[in-house]
Design a protein around this motif. Sequence first.
Motif, PDB file in Angstrom:
ATOM      1  N   ILE A 180       0.880  -1.176   0.000  1.00  5.75           N
ATOM      2  CA  ILE A 180       0.000   0.000   0.000  1.00  5.75           C
ATOM      3  C   ILE A 180       0.908   1.214   0.000  1.00  5.75           C
ATOM      4  O   ILE A 180       1.659   1.435   0.953  1.00  5.75           O
ATOM      5  CB  ILE A 180      -0.922   0.010   1.229  1.00  5.75           C
ATOM      6  CG1 ILE A 180      -1.686  -1.302   1.320  1.00  5.75           C
ATOM      7  CG2 ILE A 180      -1.879   1.197   1.171  1.00  5.75           C
ATOM      8  CD1 ILE A 180      -2.325  -1.539   2.660  1.00  5.75           C
ATOM      9  N   ARG A 181       0.839   2.015  -1.061  1.00  3.85           N
ATOM     10  CA  ARG A 181       1.749   3.150  -1.177  1.00  3.85           C
ATOM     11  C   ARG A 181       1.046   4.488  -1.349  1.00  3.85           C
ATOM     12  O   ARG A 181       1.646   5.518  -1.096  1.00  3.85           O
ATOM     13  CB  ARG A 181       2.694   2.939  -2.359  1.00  3.85           C
ATOM     14  CG  ARG A 181       3.598   1.768  -2.146  1.00  3.85           C
ATOM     15  CD  ARG A 181       4.497   1.580  -3.326  1.00  3.85           C
ATOM     16  NE  ARG A 181       5.263   0.362  -3.138  1.00  3.85           N
ATOM     17  CZ  ARG A 181       6.539   0.255  -3.387  1.00  3.85           C
ATOM     18  NH1 ARG A 181       7.213   1.266  -3.855  1.00  3.85           N
ATOM     19  NH2 ARG A 181       7.161  -0.877  -3.182  1.00  3.85           N
ATOM     20  N   ASP A 182      -0.187   4.495  -1.813  1.00  2.58           N
ATOM     21  CA  ASP A 182      -0.809   5.803  -2.066  1.00  2.58           C
ATOM     22  C   ASP A 182      -1.632   6.264  -0.854  1.00  2.58           C
ATOM     23  O   ASP A 182      -2.262   5.472  -0.155  1.00  2.58           O
ATOM     24  CB  ASP A 182      -1.662   5.785  -3.340  1.00  2.58           C
ATOM     25  CG  ASP A 182      -2.881   4.913  -3.222  1.00  2.58           C
ATOM     26  OD1 ASP A 182      -3.984   5.477  -3.044  1.00  2.58           O
ATOM     27  OD2 ASP A 182      -2.743   3.667  -3.277  1.00  2.58           O
ATOM     28  N   ALA A 183      -1.582   7.579  -0.632  1.00  2.85           N
ATOM     29  CA  ALA A 183      -2.202   8.179   0.553  1.00  2.85           C
ATOM     30  C   ALA A 183      -3.712   7.963   0.586  1.00  2.85           C
ATOM     31  O   ALA A 183      -4.286   7.737   1.661  1.00  2.85           O
ATOM     32  CB  ALA A 183      -1.886   9.675   0.601  1.00  2.85           C
TER      33      ALA A 183
END
Length: 114
Positions: free
Chosen positions: A4-7
Amino acid sequence: MKRIRDAQTIIGMLEGGEVAAVLGSEITETLSKLKELSGDRPKSKVKGSVSLKINLEVEAGTATITCDIDSKRPKPQRGSSFYWVLDDGSLSTEHPQQTDMFNGPREARPRAAE
């Protein structure tokens, strides 16, 4: 392994989606209050803010995330009332150094004979 990388995804997952729901409500309520306070005045500018603080704690390869949501809304402006302060400390709606010209009928003076 799911990364999970996106805000947007991270915020959407916090507290099972509760953080995103509360944040959305705070934004909507703040905008509604600002619109109410600005009234129908075309050049009226009223400001507020909504903040999301994300606290991160990492220990032994795990992360704990807690959040604080804060909003700042201006207080409604109140009107003012104007009075004169008399010598004894009481208030008056009439200027203390002016006589009331509408205080009642004045005595009429007879006209001089011509």
